[in-house]
Motif scaffolding. Structure first.
Motif, mmCIF file in Angstrom:
data_model
loop_
_atom_site.group_PDB
_atom_site.id
_atom_site.type_symbol
_atom_site.label_atom_id
_atom_site.label_comp_id
_atom_site.label_asym_id
_atom_site.label_seq_id
_atom_site.Cartn_x
_atom_site.Cartn_y
_atom_site.Cartn_z
ATOM 1 N N ILE A 167 0.820 -1.204 0.000
ATOM 2 C CA ILE A 167 0.000 0.000 0.000
ATOM 3 C C ILE A 167 0.860 1.262 0.000
ATOM 4 N N VAL A 187 -0.046 4.617 -2.200
ATOM 5 C CA VAL A 187 -0.481 5.880 -1.592
ATOM 6 C C VAL A 187 0.392 7.038 -2.046
ATOM 7 N N ILE A 200 -0.400 8.220 -5.660
ATOM 8 C CA ILE A 200 -1.727 8.739 -5.989
ATOM 9 C C ILE A 200 -1.667 10.203 -6.436
ATOM 10 N N TRP A 258 -3.236 20.180 -3.635
ATOM 11 C CA TRP A 258 -2.418 18.971 -3.611
ATOM 12 C C TRP A 258 -1.011 19.270 -3.086
ATOM 13 N N VAL A 265 -1.392 19.213 0.568
ATOM 14 C CA VAL A 265 -1.508 17.846 1.071
ATOM 15 C C VAL A 265 -0.124 17.218 1.238
ATOM 16 N N ARG A 293 1.347 15.989 4.785
ATOM 17 C CA ARG A 293 1.572 14.562 5.016
ATOM 18 C C ARG A 293 2.959 14.277 5.604
ATOM 19 N N PRO A 317 -4.552 5.050 9.606
ATOM 20 C CA PRO A 317 -5.330 5.572 8.480
ATOM 21 C C PRO A 317 -5.238 7.088 8.327
ATOM 22 N N VAL A 377 -1.925 7.580 6.550
ATOM 23 C CA VAL A 377 -1.842 6.995 5.212
ATOM 24 C C VAL A 377 -2.766 7.689 4.222
ATOM 25 N N ILE A 378 -4.052 7.810 4.572
ATOM 26 C CA ILE A 378 -5.009 8.356 3.611
ATOM 27 C C ILE A 378 -5.657 9.653 4.071
ATOM 28 N N GLY A 379 -5.405 10.051 5.320
ATOM 29 C CA GLY A 379 -6.045 11.252 5.838
ATOM 30 C C GLY A 379 -5.771 12.495 5.007
ATOM 31 N N ILE A 414 -4.819 12.817 1.872
ATOM 32 C CA ILE A 414 -5.409 12.709 0.533
ATOM 33 C C ILE A 414 -6.923 12.889 0.604
ATOM 34 N N GLY A 415 -7.554 12.279 1.607
ATOM 35 C CA GLY A 415 -8.990 12.475 1.786
ATOM 36 C C GLY A 415 -9.331 13.921 2.050
#
Length: 229
Positions: free
Chosen positions: A136, A140, A143, A176, A179, A183, A199, A202-204, A206-207
């Motif tokens: 993953i 990630v 993306i 972006w 972001v 991150r 989470p 990892v995806i916070g 981007i979300g």
């Protein structure tokens, strides 16, 4: 090469203290500037000043990041530096007159982003296949570069729509870039032992970026793919 380097605010070694602490200061300035740019009325003096501050802070972050990585190389952080520069450069050029130099700059940024992504995946995929990193992880990290490259292709193939798309492209690229900047410290703080849920790291971000783009599209209309997309 892939592990996060836990933050020790009191010990910059093995890095240069100037680059290490300068990176912290520039990151703080960048986050404050982008929050200001997103909060105030768009197109006015404060918005532009905050946007330029974010642009220069991101450039400084990328340069100090590269300086740090010369001492201890971490592939995802290098990919982050390339991605943030491509995003910020695209955001700035989207609002400029459509001259030959601007178009060449956009093509150069897209080429650099593509080359960086290919380089990163050439390292990450064998590491994931060997079980050294979770599969993953490279997905990630890839993306946002893939989103930026898709936007580049759409932008370059629709020159007749660029006047209508320019503000939306500028805004999405700013988000972006934000972001990417957000991150990096989340990963480092989690590696240092702060109880940040996986989470979220990892995806916070981007979300959050996706929600921010959705919100501003609804508020101001349009999207990076044009008014009717």
């Amino acid at each position: 090469m892939f592990g996060a380097d836990p933050i020790d605010i009191f010990d910059p070694s093995p890095y240069s203290a100037i680059a290490y602490y300068g990176h912290f200061v520039l990151g703080t300035v960048a986050l404050l500037a982008v929050f200001t740019a997103l909060a105030v009325k768009k197109g006015k003096g404060l918005h532009r000043q905050a946007g330029l501050t974010f642009l220069f802070a991101c450039a400084g972050l990328a340069l100090t990041n590269i300086s740090l990585l010369m001492e201890q190389f971490i592939a995802p952080l290098m990919m982050g530096a390339i991605t943030s520069l491509a995003a910020m450069g695209g955001a700035y050029l989207a609002l400029q007159a459509r001259t030959m130099q601007v178009r060449a700059g956009e093509m150069a940024l897209a080429a650099a982003q593509l080359a960086g992504l290919i380089w990163f995946l050439s390292i990450a995929i064998p590491e994931a296949a060997s079980g050294n990193i979770p599969i993953i992880a490279p997905i990630v990290i890839a993306i946002i570069p893939l989103i930026l490259l898709a936007g580049d292709v759409n932008w370059m193939l629709r020159p007749e729509r660029q006047r209508q798309m320019r503000v939306a492209r500028h805004l999405s690229r700013m988000i972006w870039a934000f972001v990417v900047v957000l991150r990096a410290p989340l990963v480092e703080f989690a590696a240092a032992g702060l109880p940040i849920p996986g989470p979220v790291v990892v995806i916070g971000p981007i979300g959050l970026g996706a929600v921010m783009i959705w919100y501003f599209q609804r508020r101001y209309g349009g999207s990076p793919f044009g008014k009717t997309a």
